[in-house]
Design a protein around this motif. Structure first.
Motif, PDB file in Angstrom:
ATOM      1  N   ASP A 101       0.418  -7.642  -3.843  1.00 12.51           N
ATOM      2  CA  ASP A 101       1.860  -7.359  -3.828  1.00 12.51           C
ATOM      3  C   ASP A 101       2.172  -5.934  -3.400  1.00 12.51           C
ATOM      4  N   LEU A 102       1.138  -5.178  -2.993  1.00  9.84           N
ATOM      5  CA  LEU A 102       1.243  -3.782  -2.546  1.00  9.84           C
ATOM      6  C   LEU A 102       1.660  -2.838  -3.674  1.00  9.84           C
ATOM      7  N   GLY A 103       1.567  -3.290  -4.934  1.00  7.94           N
ATOM      8  CA  GLY A 103       2.044  -2.481  -6.031  1.00  7.94           C
ATOM      9  C   GLY A 103       1.109  -1.376  -6.478  1.00  7.94           C
ATOM     10  N   GLN A 104      -0.216  -1.519  -6.201  1.00  3.95           N
ATOM     11  CA  GLN A 104      -1.144  -0.492  -6.659  1.00  3.95           C
ATOM     12  C   GLN A 104      -2.437  -0.523  -5.870  1.00  3.95           C
ATOM     13  N   VAL A 105      -3.087   0.626  -5.845  1.00  5.62           N
ATOM     14  CA  VAL A 105      -4.425   0.737  -5.262  1.00  5.62           C
ATOM     15  C   VAL A 105      -5.426   0.366  -6.341  1.00  5.62           C
ATOM     16  N   LEU A 106      -6.324  -0.546  -6.023  1.00  2.65           N
ATOM     17  CA  LEU A 106      -7.306  -1.028  -6.986  1.00  2.65           C
ATOM     18  C   LEU A 106      -8.593  -0.216  -6.957  1.00  2.65           C
ATOM     19  N   ALA A 107      -8.967   0.261  -5.772  1.00  2.00           N
ATOM     20  CA  ALA A 107     -10.192   1.053  -5.633  1.00  2.00           C
ATOM     21  C   ALA A 107     -10.186   1.691  -4.259  1.00  2.00           C
ATOM     22  N   ALA A 108     -10.935   2.769  -4.132  1.00  4.50           N
ATOM     23  CA  ALA A 108     -11.054   3.454  -2.840  1.00  4.50           C
ATOM     24  C   ALA A 108     -12.502   3.843  -2.623  1.00  4.50           C
ATOM     25  N   TYR A 109     -13.061   3.399  -1.495  1.00  4.78           N
ATOM     26  CA  TYR A 109     -14.406   3.784  -1.083  1.00  4.78           C
ATOM     27  C   TYR A 109     -14.256   4.828   0.026  1.00  4.78           C
ATOM     28  N   ASP A 110     -14.520   6.070  -0.318  1.00  3.06           N
ATOM     29  CA  ASP A 110     -14.290   7.201   0.581  1.00  3.06           C
ATOM     30  C   ASP A 110     -15.637   7.797   0.986  1.00  3.06           C
ATOM     31  N   CYS A 127     -14.258   4.218   5.480  1.00  2.94           N
ATOM     32  CA  CYS A 127     -13.424   4.361   4.294  1.00  2.94           C
ATOM     33  C   CYS A 127     -12.648   3.062   4.080  1.00  2.94           C
ATOM     34  N   THR A 128     -12.748   2.479   2.905  1.00  3.89           N
ATOM     35  CA  THR A 128     -12.065   1.222   2.605  1.00  3.89           C
ATOM     36  C   THR A 128     -11.312   1.343   1.292  1.00  3.89           C
ATOM     37  N   THR A 129     -10.022   1.020   1.334  1.00  2.63           N
ATOM     38  CA  THR A 129      -9.171   1.053   0.150  1.00  2.63           C
ATOM     39  C   THR A 129      -8.738  -0.368  -0.177  1.00  2.63           C
ATOM     40  N   GLY A 149     -20.040  10.673   0.326  1.00  4.80           N
ATOM     41  CA  GLY A 149     -19.139   9.988  -0.588  1.00  4.80           C
ATOM     42  C   GLY A 149     -19.617   8.575  -0.855  1.00  4.80           C
ATOM     43  N   ASP A 150     -18.688   7.724  -1.231  1.00  6.54           N
ATOM     44  CA  ASP A 150     -18.984   6.323  -1.525  1.00  6.54           C
ATOM     45  C   ASP A 150     -18.367   5.481  -0.419  1.00  6.54           C
ATOM     46  N   ALA A 151     -19.113   5.267   0.649  1.00  6.33           N
ATOM     47  CA  ALA A 151     -18.586   4.621   1.848  1.00  6.33           C
ATOM     48  C   ALA A 151     -18.683   3.102   1.759  1.00  6.33           C
ATOM     49  N   PHE A 152     -17.888   2.418   2.602  1.00  4.17           N
ATOM     50  CA  PHE A 152     -18.121   0.984   2.819  1.00  4.17           C
ATOM     51  C   PHE A 152     -18.104   0.658   4.305  1.00  4.17           C
ATOM     52  N   ALA A 153     -16.917   0.461   4.913  1.00  2.00           N
ATOM     53  CA  ALA A 153     -16.890   0.036   6.317  1.00  2.00           C
ATOM     54  C   ALA A 153     -15.649   0.570   7.011  1.00  2.00           C
ATOM     55  N   SER A 154     -15.748   0.666   8.341  1.00  3.23           N
ATOM     56  CA  SER A 154     -14.619   1.123   9.159  1.00  3.23           C
ATOM     57  C   SER A 154     -13.708  -0.017   9.573  1.00  3.23           C
ATOM     58  N   SER A 155     -14.209  -1.247   9.556  1.00  2.61           N
ATOM     59  CA  SER A 155     -13.368  -2.425   9.767  1.00  2.61           C
ATOM     60  C   SER A 155     -14.061  -3.623   9.145  1.00  2.61           C
ATOM     61  N   ILE A 156     -13.251  -4.592   8.723  1.00  7.43           N
ATOM     62  CA  ILE A 156     -13.760  -5.806   8.077  1.00  7.43           C
ATOM     63  C   ILE A 156     -13.009  -6.998   8.657  1.00  7.43           C
ATOM     64  N   ALA A 194      -3.412   7.581  -2.711  1.00  6.46           N
ATOM     65  CA  ALA A 194      -4.641   6.947  -3.186  1.00  6.46           C
ATOM     66  C   ALA A 194      -5.318   6.151  -2.091  1.00  6.46           C
ATOM     67  N   VAL A 195      -4.625   5.950  -0.971  1.00  2.37           N
ATOM     68  CA  VAL A 195      -5.226   5.272   0.185  1.00  2.37           C
ATOM     69  C   VAL A 195      -5.982   6.299   1.013  1.00  2.37           C
ATOM     70  N   VAL A 196      -7.240   6.005   1.324  1.00  3.11           N
ATOM     71  CA  VAL A 196      -8.047   6.939   2.101  1.00  3.11           C
ATOM     72  C   VAL A 196      -7.611   6.883   3.559  1.00  3.11           C
ATOM     73  N   ASN A 197      -7.177   8.021   4.081  1.00  2.00           N
ATOM     74  CA  ASN A 197      -6.698   8.093   5.454  1.00  2.00           C
ATOM     75  C   ASN A 197      -7.871   8.260   6.410  1.00  2.00           C
ATOM     76  N   GLY A 198      -7.655   7.928   7.672  1.00  2.00           N
ATOM     77  CA  GLY A 198      -8.690   8.076   8.677  1.00  2.00           C
ATOM     78  C   GLY A 198      -8.240   7.522  10.003  1.00  2.00           C
ATOM     79  N   GLY A 199      -9.137   7.519  10.973  1.00  2.00           N
ATOM     80  CA  GLY A 199      -8.801   7.034  12.304  1.00  2.00           C
ATOM     81  C   GLY A 199      -8.984   5.538  12.437  1.00  2.00           C
ATOM     82  N   GLU A 200      -8.283   4.955  13.390  1.00  2.00           N
ATOM     83  CA  GLU A 200      -8.429   3.542  13.759  1.00  2.00           C
ATOM     84  C   GLU A 200      -8.292   2.635  12.533  1.00  2.00           C
ATOM     85  N   MET A 201      -7.226   2.814  11.780  1.00  2.00           N
ATOM     86  CA  MET A 201      -7.031   2.087  10.530  1.00  2.00           C
ATOM     87  C   MET A 201      -6.737   0.616  10.794  1.00  2.00           C
ATOM     88  N   THR A 202      -7.376  -0.270  10.003  1.00  2.00           N
ATOM     89  CA  THR A 202      -7.222  -1.711  10.168  1.00  2.00           C
ATOM     90  C   THR A 202      -6.995  -2.382   8.820  1.00  2.00           C
TER      91      THR A 202
END
Length: 437
Positions: free
Chosen positions: A132-141, A125-127, A154-161, A100-108
């Protein structure tokens, strides 16, 4: 508090894939750190990857003990350094639906003001993951755009925040056709004043761009949430003059063509450090130009972090491109193979700890990850897979003894960890709870 934290692999993952922790990386496997983030409560999140590629093994090999592999791992540590949980995501053999985590380059990583963990990757892409790392709440891909392939936005947000002291979001977004390349590269820096939640994303107001004229643009490349002067960024509409136009007279060889934008960091709520690096060459890039520009939230370039020499202090040796900041005290830091550098909010260099001295030579084995909200530097050892947490003094004139003490403590804590964890060839494993995201 000085701490040493292990970048540990989940034991179940090691057992399932029968990973030989004693093998040399030249055999086709490895562990690599990507990023570290610190929450306001002192908890630490580390993002790193493990991969294995064996020549001659079929891509569809079914036996996990011999198949090629690749995973991203996120580990959460308590403020006292205890490992609380880990999460595994983004398997390289998946079809895109296995995580459920959107993969990509230069992950931060970034801890948002509400405590949510944001995992960002290029292109935009922002997930959002529960603390607590128990679940993915949302994914912007964003859906990656590739030449000669049909592109569905898709539904993009940012490459780093990154987060400013008041909770503003300093973001990097990509554009297609930067320097005429047929892919998406980081090109726009902006600030978002609203919250990023699973239900909604804020508008990013662009303040700076790198390439003033990306090519091969289409209507589908516009992103409505990235705006400049009220309209979406795209075609000829983006902040001008671009960073490279302002710096054009400083690179006589290439005029900043093929330059790259590093990850910006906040120096205050309204002042940011924007790293710009000249083109790299296969035959060596030491001496190439670089600028750590100071840009305010209106897009004005007010100065730069000074005092570094293009050759003697080159970040291109080892590709040490990270800058970290303590915006609560208005300081910026950079670490490369030649030293650790610290500046005040005016861009004046206040400390340089050279790795050519015996005391600070061990720093050449670390990379700079981030600075915590409390002003601690988080350094990652490149071969021992350990994170060193270094408190910094209020007066940067006292940085040298503080770092010297941290390095001495690191040696003692590393010995204690070896006794407790029994690593194999500096590879650590744990049996704490593992989530699969």
């Amino acid at each position: 508090m000085i701490q040493t934290l292990p970048l540990a692999l989940p034991g179940a993952l090691v057992d399932t894939h029968r990973i030989d922790l004693s093998a040399l990386y030249s055999t086709g496997w490895g562990v690599e750190a990507h990023d570290v983030a610190v929450a306001p409560n002192g908890e630490v999140y580390a993002l790193y990857g493990v991969h294995r590629y064996t020549h001659g093994v079929a891509d569809d090999e079914a036996d996990p003990a011999t198949a090629n592999l690749g995973y991203r791992i996120i580990t959460r540590y308590a403020a006292d350094g205890e490992v609380l949980a880990s999460a595994v995501c983004c398997p390289s053999d998946g079809d895109g639906d296995d995580s459920a985590v959107v993969n990509g380059g230069e992950m931060t990583l970034c801890v948002l003001p509400d405590g949510t963990l944001a995992i960002s990757a290029r292109p935009d892409c922002t997930t959002l993951v529960a603390p607590d790392l128990g679940q993915v709440l949302a994914a912007y891909d964003s859906n990656d755009r590739r030449p000669f392939e049909k592109f569905t936005p898709g539904d993009a947000f940012a490459s780093s925040i990154s987060v400013t002291p008041s909770g503003r979001l300093l973001c990097v977004t990509t554009e297609y056709g930067v320097w005429k390349y047929g892919n998406t590269l980081a090109n726009v820096v902006g600030v978002a004043d609203g919250p990023l939640t699973p239900a909604s994303k804020p508008v990013i107001e662009a303040i700076a761009s790198l390439d003033p004229a990306p090519t091969r643009y289409g209507e589908d490349d516009r992103r409505d949430h990235v705006r400049y002067q009220g309209d979406p960024v795209g075609f000829d509409h983006r902040p001008r003059p671009a960073l490279t136009e302002r710096l054009a007279g400083e690179d006589r060889l290439a005029g900043w063509r093929d330059s790259r934008l590093g990850r910006p960091v906040p120096l205050a709520d309204d002042l940011f450090v924007l790293p710009v690096y000249g083109r790299t060459f296969r035959g060596g890039s030491r001496g190439r130009p670089f600028v750590f520009a100071l840009v305010d939230d209106q897009g004005a370039m007010t100065g730069r972090l000074g005092g570094m020499d293009a050759w003697d202090d080159s970040p291109f040796t080892g590709f040490c491109f990270n800058v970290a900041s303590d915006p609560h005290r208005g300081r910026a830091f950079h670490l490369n193979r030649y030293g650790l550098y610290a500046w005040d909010s005016s861009g004046t260099l206040r400390a340089r700890l050279g790795t050519d001295t015996k005391t600070f030579k061990p720093l050449s084995r670390f990379t700079l990850a981030t600075c915590s909200p409390a002003g601690e530097l988080l350094l990652v050892h490149t071969t021992q897979h350990l994170v060193l947490r270094v408190p910094t003094p209020d007066d940067l004139a006292d940085l040298a003894p503080a770092v010297e003490q941290a390095l001495r403590t690191y040696a003692r804590q590393r010995t204690a960890l070896k006794s407790r964890w029994s690593p194999v060839n500096w590879h650590w494993t744990h049996t704490t709870t593992v989530h699969h995201l």
